[in-house]
Design a protein around this motif. Structure first.
Motif, PDB file in Angstrom:
ATOM      1  N   ASN A  85       0.815  -1.214   0.000  1.00  0.00           N
ATOM      2  CA  ASN A  85       0.000   0.000   0.000  1.00  0.00           C
ATOM      3  C   ASN A  85       0.850   1.265   0.000  1.00  0.00           C
ATOM      4  O   ASN A  85       0.424   2.284  -0.555  1.00  0.00           O
ATOM      5  N   PHE A  86       2.035   1.223   0.587  1.00  0.00           N
ATOM      6  CA  PHE A  86       2.933   2.379   0.458  1.00  0.00           C
ATOM      7  C   PHE A  86       3.355   2.568  -1.003  1.00  0.00           C
ATOM      8  O   PHE A  86       3.517   3.707  -1.459  1.00  0.00           O
ATOM      9  N   LEU A  87       3.529   1.462  -1.723  1.00  0.00           N
ATOM     10  CA  LEU A  87       3.829   1.583  -3.148  1.00  0.00           C
ATOM     11  C   LEU A  87       2.651   2.189  -3.900  1.00  0.00           C
ATOM     12  O   LEU A  87       2.839   3.046  -4.773  1.00  0.00           O
ATOM     13  N   LEU A  88       1.431   1.757  -3.574  1.00  0.00           N
ATOM     14  CA  LEU A  88       0.250   2.297  -4.234  1.00  0.00           C
ATOM     15  C   LEU A  88       0.074   3.785  -3.937  1.00  0.00           C
ATOM     16  O   LEU A  88      -0.513   4.523  -4.738  1.00  0.00           O
ATOM     17  N   GLN A  89       0.582   4.234  -2.803  1.00  0.00           N
ATOM     18  CA  GLN A  89       0.501   5.650  -2.429  1.00  0.00           C
ATOM     19  C   GLN A  89       1.713   6.450  -2.893  1.00  0.00           C
ATOM     20  O   GLN A  89       1.851   7.620  -2.537  1.00  0.00           O
ATOM     21  N   PHE A  90       2.599   5.807  -3.657  1.00  0.00           N
ATOM     22  CA  PHE A  90       3.810   6.443  -4.194  1.00  0.00           C
ATOM     23  C   PHE A  90       4.679   7.007  -3.053  1.00  0.00           C
ATOM     24  O   PHE A  90       5.128   8.147  -3.094  1.00  0.00           O
ATOM     25  N   LYS A  91       4.924   6.154  -2.069  1.00  0.00           N
ATOM     26  CA  LYS A  91       5.812   6.497  -0.963  1.00  0.00           C
ATOM     27  C   LYS A  91       6.939   5.457  -0.923  1.00  0.00           C
ATOM     28  O   LYS A  91       6.948   4.553  -0.075  1.00  0.00           O
ATOM     29  N   PRO A  92       7.896   5.543  -1.851  1.00  0.00           N
ATOM     30  CA  PRO A  92       8.933   4.515  -1.953  1.00  0.00           C
ATOM     31  C   PRO A  92       9.831   4.453  -0.718  1.00  0.00           C
ATOM     32  O   PRO A  92      10.337   3.379  -0.374  1.00  0.00           O
ATOM     33  N   GLY A  93      10.060   5.582  -0.047  1.00  0.00           N
ATOM     34  CA  GLY A  93      10.906   5.573   1.137  1.00  0.00           C
ATOM     35  C   GLY A  93      10.316   4.740   2.251  1.00  0.00           C
ATOM     36  O   GLY A  93      11.006   3.872   2.842  1.00  0.00           O
ATOM     37  N   LYS A  94       9.044   4.956   2.555  1.00  0.00           N
ATOM     38  CA  LYS A  94       8.391   4.171   3.601  1.00  0.00           C
ATOM     39  C   LYS A  94       8.226   2.713   3.179  1.00  0.00           C
ATOM     40  O   LYS A  94       8.266   1.799   4.014  1.00  0.00           O
TER      41      LYS A  94
END
Length: 362
Positions: free
Chosen positions: A158-167
């Protein structure tokens, strides 16, 4: 018609003005006025005596009125540079409030809440408290860490789906460290030095909320507890990810049933004090439960947007404390704020404009 008459006047031959006799009402003879032209419609009107015309009108009483004694406020916005209006403590100010979820099924939800409360008081609550008292804390903490370590792939996705690669990268690091050094996730080594990778909560319901999908109607499901249409759909997707992507053992009942029971006991024991505050110390347990849940869910999504500071673990852990409060929309028969000797509403989660609700098994 006006256009036609204008054209006729412009194209007509010059008119020679001559004096024409004009018959004045009440005057016996006609009077010729210089420059006047006899109207072709003069014969259509009958002369009326001025006194008869005045007598036919209704009487009108006219009284002298003084000037207004109060200033009349202007209509529209104040001009630029106008100083703000100084308000007194007695002023009543009406403001709008954002609702994060409607409750069209309030009657059904309240009944489901009442039934769930009876089951929780009779069975689930006592069993969860017994589990908390009898099972040593290190073992309970290990079970808790193990269950949430299995959710790290869902959090990562879900972090990938939210475009948060760092998290997303930090989540992968947490999962790798805890699965190996932490003995299949029983020990949360990743949150300690030198790694310092905190556990974060995330799911498909959060992703939907992150992209602006509304809660939908609020629901209180028997035994399951508070949720919304969006959270119910997102939770179902989360539960399907591991069985569909990996298969066994997540598809076998030998794993699913014990994991489900342990998860429910762990969750219920973790939220025991929170539920006590919301259910036992509130004049309206249902409204308090709904308000707590919705406010906390909104705070979790706002945290993803960076709007508020809060616990990154989100709904997966209980808040430090919940001060009992009186919701604004009490159930019929519940005591009002003036009748209840309680403090003003206060919840230790980040302040959000919405209604809340509690946790029983979500």
């Amino acid at each position: 018609m006006l256009v036609t008459m204008s054209a006729m006047l412009l194209t007509a031959a010059p008119v020679h003005v001559t004096a024409a006799p004009i018959a004045l009402p009440g005057v016996g003879a006609s009077v010729a006025l210089p420059g006047a032209v006899m109207s072709p419609f003069a014969g259509d009107f009958q002369p009326v005596a001025p006194l008869a015309l005045a007598a036919s009108l209704p009487a009108i009483d006219i009284f002298a009125q003084g000037l207004p004694t109060q200033d009349i406020p202007p209509v529209g916005p104040a001009p630029l540079g106008t100083p703000p209006v100084q308000r007194t403590p007695n002023d009543i100010i009406v403001t709008g409030r954002k609702e994060t979820a409607g409750d069209p099924l309030r009657a059904v939800n309240a009944e489901s809440f009442a039934v769930t409360q009876k089951v929780d008081d009779a069975v689930i609550g006592p069993v969860a408290r017994t589990y908390k008292k009898t099972v040593p804390s290190p073992i309970r903490r290990g079970i808790h860490n193990f269950l949430y370590n299995l959710r790290e792939p869902i959090v990562f996705l879900n972090f990938l789906l939210q475009f948060k690669p760092g998290k997303a990268a930090e989540t992968v690091g947490r999962f790798a460290i805890n699965t190996t050094i932490g003995v299949a996730g029983v020990l949360d080594v990743a949150k300690k030095k030198p790694f310092r990778l905190p556990r974060r909560s995330n799911g498909f319901a959060n992703t939907l909320g992150y992209y602006g999908v509304k809660n939908g109607p609020f629901l209180f499901l028997p035994i399951v507890g508070p949720t919304t249409i969006r959270d119910l759909l997102g939770g179902a997707v989360d539960r399907l990810i591991l069985p569909v992507a990996i298969g066994k053992p997540f598809t076998s009942t030998a794993y699913a049933i014990p994991a489900g029971i342990l998860g429910a006991l762990d969750h219920r024991s973790e939220f025991d004090q929170t539920l006590k505050d919301l259910h036992d110390n509130s004049p309206d347990p249902y409204a308090a439960t709904r308000s707590f849940y919705l406010n906390r869910r909104q705070a979790e999504i706002d945290h993803l947007h960076g709007r508020v500071e809060g616990d990154p673990a989100g709904m997966s852990g209980p808040p430090p404390s919940v001060v009992p409060f009186v919701p604004s929309d009490l159930e019929p028969g519940a005591k009002t704020v003036s009748e209840t000797p309680m403090e003003a509403p206060a919840v230790t989660t980040p302040a959000v404009d919405a209604k809340p609700a509690a946790e029983t098994g979500q």
